[in-house]
Design a protein around this motif. Structure first.
Motif, PDB file in Angstrom:
ATOM      1  N   ARG A 117     -11.131  20.355 -16.088  1.00 53.41           N
ATOM      2  CA  ARG A 117      -9.932  19.538 -15.903  1.00 53.41           C
ATOM      3  C   ARG A 117      -9.525  19.676 -14.444  1.00 53.41           C
ATOM      4  N   ALA A 118      -9.936  18.708 -13.641  1.00 54.83           N
ATOM      5  CA  ALA A 118      -9.818  18.813 -12.187  1.00 54.83           C
ATOM      6  C   ALA A 118      -8.393  19.038 -11.696  1.00 54.83           C
ATOM      7  N   GLN A 119      -7.454  18.208 -12.114  1.00 48.89           N
ATOM      8  CA  GLN A 119      -6.100  18.325 -11.568  1.00 48.89           C
ATOM      9  C   GLN A 119      -5.427  19.652 -11.931  1.00 48.89           C
ATOM     10  N   PRO A 120      -5.440  20.066 -13.205  1.00 47.86           N
ATOM     11  CA  PRO A 120      -4.834  21.369 -13.515  1.00 47.86           C
ATOM     12  C   PRO A 120      -5.551  22.529 -12.809  1.00 47.86           C
ATOM     13  N   ALA A 121      -6.867  22.424 -12.694  1.00 47.50           N
ATOM     14  CA  ALA A 121      -7.623  23.479 -12.021  1.00 47.50           C
ATOM     15  C   ALA A 121      -7.250  23.553 -10.550  1.00 47.50           C
ATOM     16  N   ASP A 122      -7.163  22.401  -9.899  1.00 50.30           N
ATOM     17  CA  ASP A 122      -6.814  22.392  -8.481  1.00 50.30           C
ATOM     18  C   ASP A 122      -5.378  22.878  -8.254  1.00 50.30           C
ATOM     19  N   ARG A 123      -4.480  22.564  -9.181  1.00 47.69           N
ATOM     20  CA  ARG A 123      -3.106  23.075  -9.067  1.00 47.69           C
ATOM     21  C   ARG A 123      -3.106  24.601  -9.189  1.00 47.69           C
ATOM     22  N   ALA A 124      -3.866  25.120 -10.141  1.00 49.25           N
ATOM     23  CA  ALA A 124      -3.940  26.574 -10.334  1.00 49.25           C
ATOM     24  C   ALA A 124      -4.553  27.243  -9.101  1.00 49.25           C
ATOM     25  N   LEU A 125      -5.584  26.627  -8.535  1.00 50.57           N
ATOM     26  CA  LEU A 125      -6.191  27.171  -7.319  1.00 50.57           C
ATOM     27  C   LEU A 125      -5.189  27.143  -6.165  1.00 50.57           C
ATOM     28  N   GLY A 126      -4.463  26.046  -6.031  1.00 49.94           N
ATOM     29  CA  GLY A 126      -3.461  25.932  -4.977  1.00 49.94           C
ATOM     30  C   GLY A 126      -2.402  27.014  -5.079  1.00 49.94           C
ATOM     31  N   GLU A 127      -1.960  27.290  -6.300  1.00 47.63           N
ATOM     32  CA  GLU A 127      -0.969  28.350  -6.512  1.00 47.63           C
ATOM     33  C   GLU A 127      -1.551  29.712  -6.145  1.00 47.63           C
ATOM     34  N   ALA A 128      -2.779  29.962  -6.559  1.00 47.11           N
ATOM     35  CA  ALA A 128      -3.415  31.254  -6.265  1.00 47.11           C
ATOM     36  C   ALA A 128      -3.601  31.446  -4.758  1.00 47.11           C
ATOM     37  N   LEU A 129      -3.892  30.376  -4.045  1.00 45.73           N
ATOM     38  CA  LEU A 129      -4.126  30.469  -2.606  1.00 45.73           C
ATOM     39  C   LEU A 129      -2.840  30.623  -1.810  1.00 45.73           C
ATOM     40  N   ARG A 130      -1.692  30.527  -2.461  1.00 49.57           N
ATOM     41  CA  ARG A 130      -0.417  30.771  -1.788  1.00 49.57           C
ATOM     42  C   ARG A 130      -0.196  32.272  -1.570  1.00 49.57           C
ATOM     43  N   ARG A 131      -0.955  33.091  -2.307  1.00 45.76           N
ATOM     44  CA  ARG A 131      -0.859  34.540  -2.135  1.00 45.76           C
ATOM     45  C   ARG A 131      -1.763  34.953  -0.977  1.00 45.76           C
ATOM     46  N   PRO A 132      -1.298  35.851  -0.123  1.00 45.40           N
ATOM     47  CA  PRO A 132      -2.146  36.322   0.973  1.00 45.40           C
ATOM     48  C   PRO A 132      -3.409  36.992   0.431  1.00 45.40           C
ATOM     49  N   GLY A 133      -4.489  36.768   1.096  1.00 43.08           N
ATOM     50  CA  GLY A 133      -5.766  37.357   0.711  1.00 43.08           C
ATOM     51  C   GLY A 133      -6.886  36.714   1.508  1.00 43.08           C
ATOM     52  N   VAL A 134      -8.090  37.112   1.190  1.00 42.81           N
ATOM     53  CA  VAL A 134      -9.265  36.568   1.862  1.00 42.81           C
ATOM     54  C   VAL A 134     -10.282  36.191   0.806  1.00 42.81           C
ATOM     55  N   LEU A 135     -10.787  34.976   0.888  1.00 50.57           N
ATOM     56  CA  LEU A 135     -11.885  34.552   0.029  1.00 50.57           C
ATOM     57  C   LEU A 135     -13.122  34.499   0.908  1.00 50.57           C
ATOM     58  N   PHE A 136     -14.107  35.283   0.543  1.00 50.97           N
ATOM     59  CA  PHE A 136     -15.321  35.449   1.318  1.00 50.97           C
ATOM     60  C   PHE A 136     -16.452  34.692   0.619  1.00 50.97           C
ATOM     61  N   LEU A 137     -17.023  33.707   1.297  1.00 52.16           N
ATOM     62  CA  LEU A 137     -18.146  32.951   0.733  1.00 52.16           C
ATOM     63  C   LEU A 137     -19.398  33.223   1.556  1.00 52.16           C
ATOM     64  N   ASP A 138     -20.349  33.915   0.963  1.00 57.91           N
ATOM     65  CA  ASP A 138     -21.617  34.196   1.636  1.00 57.91           C
ATOM     66  C   ASP A 138     -22.581  33.060   1.334  1.00 57.91           C
ATOM     67  N   ASP A 139     -23.581  32.907   2.176  1.00 55.98           N
ATOM     68  CA  ASP A 139     -24.573  31.826   2.058  1.00 55.98           C
ATOM     69  C   ASP A 139     -23.903  30.455   2.105  1.00 55.98           C
ATOM     70  N   ALA A 140     -22.824  30.352   2.856  1.00 58.41           N
ATOM     71  CA  ALA A 140     -22.082  29.093   2.955  1.00 58.41           C
ATOM     72  C   ALA A 140     -22.921  27.990   3.592  1.00 58.41           C
TER      73      ALA A 140
END
Length: 170
Positions: free
Chosen positions: A19-42
């Motif tokens: 479910r794209a829209q609810p998932a993207d909203r949840a991701l947006g909320e999670a990304l409001r918290r300070p942190g680092v997302l590390f993507l290897d092999d980008a």
């Protein structure tokens, strides 16, 4: 990508990933918290996936940092101008420093504490060649071999056994 991000951020990946829209909203909320997302092999990410990441990080209030890593990732990002314009800094990570290799490995995993620097130097010169990913594999094998017995000392013989598990090397 959406499901992987949901999972990495500890969100309900199963119920949201289709479910794209609810998932993207949840991701947006999670990304409001300070942190680092590390993507290897980008460097393996397609332009649409890179653009998706850009859109997520463009949301107002995003406090998390995105770290894209991998050999050649700078070329992939260069072909995505909208994302490239948002790169704050570029870093080139050199080979592991020979002078500090033992210290670096001991910080990475305690299995390397007290190991003879000559044995570590042999493994680096013969197999790892300053590559941290290779050292992570060697560490995994050393740890597994050391756990097999009581008070097993990490020495040249054990390191050679661990390195042999990586396959043939010159």
């Amino acid at each position: 990508m959406r499901a992987s991000l949901l999972e990495a951020l500890g969100l309900a990946a199963g119920s949201l990933s289709h479910r794209a829209q609810p998932a993207d909203r949840a991701l947006g909320e999670a990304l409001r918290r300070p942190g680092v997302l590390f993507l290897d092999d980008a460097q393996r990410l397609s332009p649409p996936l890179l653009d998706y990441l850009r859109l997520l990080w463009d949301e107002p209030g995003t406090a998390a940092a995105l770290l894209l890593c991998g050999a050649g990732v700078e070329r992939v990002i260069a072909r995505a101008p909208a994302l490239r314009s948002r790169v704050l800094t570029w870093h080139q990570v050199p080979e592991l420093d020979q002078e500090r290799l033992g210290e670096t490995l001991a910080m990475f995993h305690d299995v390397w504490e007290g190991v003879d620097p000559a044995d570590v130097g042999w493994a680096d010169a013969t197999v790892a060649r300053g590559n941290f990913r290779t050292w992570a594999k060697i560490t995994s094998h050393v740890y597994a071999l050391a756990k097999r017995g009581r008070d097993v000392r990490v020495d040249r013989s054990l390191i050679e056994q661990a390195c042999a598990r990586l396959g043939p090397y010159p």
